[in-house]
Design a protein around this motif. Structure first.
Motif, PDB file in Angstrom:
ATOM      1  N   TRP A   5      -4.781 -48.259   4.444  1.00 34.98           N
ATOM      2  CA  TRP A   5      -4.224 -48.614   5.602  1.00 34.98           C
ATOM      3  C   TRP A   5      -4.996 -49.002   6.889  1.00 34.98           C
ATOM      4  O   TRP A   5      -6.180 -48.311   7.001  1.00 34.98           O
ATOM      5  CB  TRP A   5      -3.437 -47.457   6.291  1.00 34.98           C
ATOM      6  N   PRO A  20       0.902 -44.771   8.807  1.00 30.95           N
ATOM      7  CA  PRO A  20       1.118 -43.228   9.626  1.00 30.95           C
ATOM      8  C   PRO A  20       2.680 -43.028   9.436  1.00 30.95           C
ATOM      9  O   PRO A  20       3.587 -43.628   9.457  1.00 30.95           O
ATOM     10  CB  PRO A  20       0.951 -43.767  10.868  1.00 30.95           C
ATOM     11  N   LYS A  21       2.593 -41.594   9.281  1.00 35.99           N
ATOM     12  CA  LYS A  21       3.973 -40.892   8.947  1.00 35.99           C
ATOM     13  C   LYS A  21       4.713 -41.138   7.762  1.00 35.99           C
ATOM     14  O   LYS A  21       5.772 -40.787   7.390  1.00 35.99           O
ATOM     15  CB  LYS A  21       5.085 -41.308  10.149  1.00 35.99           C
ATOM     16  N   CYS A  22       4.170 -41.914   6.838  1.00 38.21           N
ATOM     17  CA  CYS A  22       4.546 -41.888   5.280  1.00 38.21           C
ATOM     18  C   CYS A  22       3.800 -41.119   4.563  1.00 38.21           C
ATOM     19  O   CYS A  22       2.550 -40.955   4.710  1.00 38.21           O
ATOM     20  CB  CYS A  22       4.371 -43.311   4.817  1.00 38.21           C
ATOM     21  N   THR A  23       4.425 -40.245   3.768  1.00 34.49           N
ATOM     22  CA  THR A  23       3.761 -39.327   3.010  1.00 34.49           C
ATOM     23  C   THR A  23       3.954 -39.525   1.469  1.00 34.49           C
ATOM     24  O   THR A  23       3.462 -38.743   0.648  1.00 34.49           O
ATOM     25  CB  THR A  23       4.390 -37.803   3.304  1.00 34.49           C
ATOM     26  N   GLU A  55       9.033 -43.259   1.244  1.00 30.58           N
ATOM     27  CA  GLU A  55       8.959 -43.719   2.739  1.00 30.58           C
ATOM     28  C   GLU A  55       7.882 -44.875   2.793  1.00 30.58           C
ATOM     29  O   GLU A  55       8.264 -45.664   3.645  1.00 30.58           O
ATOM     30  CB  GLU A  55       8.141 -42.341   3.557  1.00 30.58           C
ATOM     31  N   PHE A 113       9.362 -48.067   4.997  1.00 34.56           N
ATOM     32  CA  PHE A 113       8.220 -48.838   5.846  1.00 34.56           C
ATOM     33  C   PHE A 113       8.386 -50.172   5.996  1.00 34.56           C
ATOM     34  O   PHE A 113       8.458 -50.996   6.733  1.00 34.56           O
ATOM     35  CB  PHE A 113       6.929 -48.263   5.919  1.00 34.56           C
TER      36      PHE A 113
END
Length: 284
Positions: free
Chosen positions: A160, A183-186, A190, A194
């Motif tokens: 990223w 960010p905020k993807c795990t 997700e 995104f």
């Protein structure tokens, strides 16, 4: 056309990754040109006999070495730092006997390109564009122009980078490593969500020798990766991207292109170094 990073890779082949405060002796290293966009261009040239790379190399101790190496593998290089002093991005690579590698390198400085993206694209007239996320100002303009002209845009999403937040809006195809997590993807679901929100049409997630998971125009699937006797994994993901670009231009079939590209990427892992495989037919 491939836009992004060119490095000089100094690759040592060792039995095991050393522990702290030890010194080991090994054979002479391979010293070759690398980098995500550069290696992708090398794979494309292997299949197509030629490829175009736009990346800064500039004036330094490695200038002629970079030119010679790229010429030898059929890559036509537009040096974005032509005539400028430019610090070469070096990478020290330790490759152990099971093919794993450890890389120590540094991020490049931004470059003021000696050619405008518009002029470069007019000269090259690319059929497809791949960017690796480096040199974002130049890359963004290339992506925008190609998107306007209906030229497919592929993003190599290795890790990223903040610039991907904007770049991805004009990207058609994203090929991600397992480490690529915005960010905020795990997790992968997700990540797919995104990319859908960014309007990316097709997304693939590679994971070394494991199967490749993809989502293309709302169709999910997997591409199996061939088992090979792994000697070296350096550059394999980059070669996957370059081969994908070549095969996608054949018939614009995402799944078929990914399957064929995975075959070539696996093939490259059965050789030490990033150039020896170029002397062999991967279909033999």
């Amino acid at each position: 056309m491939f836009v992004g990073l060119t490095t000089v890779d100094i690759q040592y082949f060792i039995d095991d990754i050393p522990i702290a405060n030890t010194k080991i002796k090994t054979g002479n290293p391979d010293i070759l040109v690398g980098g995500p966009a550069t290696n992708a261009a090398v794979a494309f040239a292997y299949l197509n006999k030629t490829a175009t790379l736009a990346s800064p190399a500039g004036l330094n101790a490695f200038s002629s070495f970079i030119d010679q190496d790229l010429n030898r593998v059929g890559v036509d290089h537009f040096d974005l730092a032509y005539g400028q002093e430019f610090e070469t991005i070096l990478a020290t690579v330790l490759t152990s006997k099971n093919g794993d590698r450890t890389i120590v390198t540094h991020n490049p400085a931004e470059v003021k390109s000696t050619i405008l993206p518009q002029k470069l694209i007019d000269l090259v007239e690319p059929q497809i564009l791949l960017i690796d996320g480096f040199y974002p100002e130049f890359s963004m303009e290339c992506v925008r122009i190609c998107k306007e002209r209906g030229i497919p845009v592929v993003a190599d999403c290795g890790s990223w980078k903040s610039q991907f937040a904007d770049l991805l809006y004009d990207v058609d195809i994203a090929i991600c490593s397992a480490d690529f997590m915005p960010p905020k993807c795990t997790n992968r679901e997700e990540l797919f969500d995104f990319m859908i929100a960014k309007k990316v049409q097709s997304v693939a997630i590679s994971n070394g020798g494991a199967e490749i998971e993809y989502l293309s125009k709302n169709k999910k699937g997997i591409v199996k990766v061939a088992e090979v006797n792994v000697m070296d994994t350096l550059g394999a993901g980059d070669f996957l991207h370059g081969a994908f670009c070549y095969y996608f231009l054949e018939n614009e079939d995402f799944e078929s292109a990914m399957q064929k590209a995975a075959v070539l990427a696996s093939f490259t892992c059965s050789f030490k170094g990033t150039r020896k495989w170029l002397n062999f037919d991967h279909n033999a």
